[in-house]
Design a protein around this motif. Structure first.
Motif, mmCIF file in Angstrom:
data_model
loop_
_atom_site.group_PDB
_atom_site.id
_atom_site.type_symbol
_atom_site.label_atom_id
_atom_site.label_comp_id
_atom_site.label_asym_id
_atom_site.label_seq_id
_atom_site.Cartn_x
_atom_site.Cartn_y
_atom_site.Cartn_z
ATOM 1 N N GLU A 111 106.249 1.659 -31.415
ATOM 2 C CA GLU A 111 105.942 3.083 -31.489
ATOM 3 C C GLU A 111 105.152 3.528 -30.260
ATOM 4 O O GLU A 111 104.541 2.706 -29.578
ATOM 5 N N HIS A 121 102.850 7.279 -28.846
ATOM 6 C CA HIS A 121 102.335 8.617 -29.150
ATOM 7 C C HIS A 121 102.092 9.324 -27.828
ATOM 8 O O HIS A 121 101.300 8.859 -27.011
ATOM 9 N N TYR A 157 105.117 11.712 -32.027
ATOM 10 C CA TYR A 157 105.186 10.276 -32.302
ATOM 11 C C TYR A 157 106.632 9.819 -32.107
ATOM 12 O O TYR A 157 107.562 10.476 -32.573
ATOM 13 N N GLU A 205 109.437 6.326 -32.013
ATOM 14 C CA GLU A 205 109.659 4.947 -32.413
ATOM 15 C C GLU A 205 110.748 4.357 -31.523
ATOM 16 O O GLU A 205 111.668 5.066 -31.092
ATOM 17 N N ARG A 263 109.991 11.233 -33.771
ATOM 18 C CA ARG A 263 109.985 11.321 -35.228
ATOM 19 C C ARG A 263 109.519 12.724 -35.598
ATOM 20 O O ARG A 263 108.324 12.971 -35.736
ATOM 21 N N PHE A 282 101.254 7.115 -36.938
ATOM 22 C CA PHE A 282 102.124 5.964 -36.756
ATOM 23 C C PHE A 282 102.650 5.496 -38.104
ATOM 24 O O PHE A 282 101.986 5.626 -39.138
ATOM 25 N N LYS A 283 103.843 4.907 -38.114
ATOM 26 C CA LYS A 283 104.417 4.356 -39.347
ATOM 27 C C LYS A 283 103.631 3.136 -39.800
ATOM 28 O O LYS A 283 103.458 2.902 -40.980
#
Length: 121
Positions: free
Chosen positions: A53, A55, A60, A62, A110, A116-117
């Protein structure tokens, strides 16, 4: 034609030219918003738990293909915890990381993400 009529015609012609110019400028601004220019920025990509990921600004991203060594670390040849390189923002949703070591990773935005995931520990 009277002097007053000539002044009115001149004023209307001038106003029409100004309005047309504004319309063309607005169309150009819309086109610029629809197709942002490509830009490249320096970045220290966080790699501690692999490359997954990024930023940038308020977006954001991925990785299209996340990279790890299989144990939650960056693959061999990547610095840890950061890899210095550049991120090229190709469109509003596509970015590409590259560095002097020859790495290249494609990222996708995203939409609507606010974090973040996965948080790396």
């Amino acid at each position: 034609m009277t002097e007053r009529a000539g002044t009115i015609i001149f004023a209307l012609t001038l106003a029409a030219g100004v309005l047309t110019g504004c319309s063309q400028a607005d169309e150009g601004a819309d086109a610029a918003r629809a197709t942002p220019s490509v830009r490249t920025i320096p970045i220290n990509l966080y790699t501690h738990c692999g490359i997954g990921e990024a930023h940038i600004g308020s977006t954001y991203y991925e990785a299209e293909t996340p990279l790890t060594d299989g144990n939650g670390n960056p693959p061999e040849g990547w610095d840890n915890p950061f890899q210095h390189g550049t991120m090229t923002l190709k469109t509003e949703t596509e970015a590409v990381f590259t560095d002097d070591a020859g790495h290249e990773v494609k990222f996708r935005a995203r939409p609507g993400a606010s974090g973040f995931k996965r948080i790396c520990s």
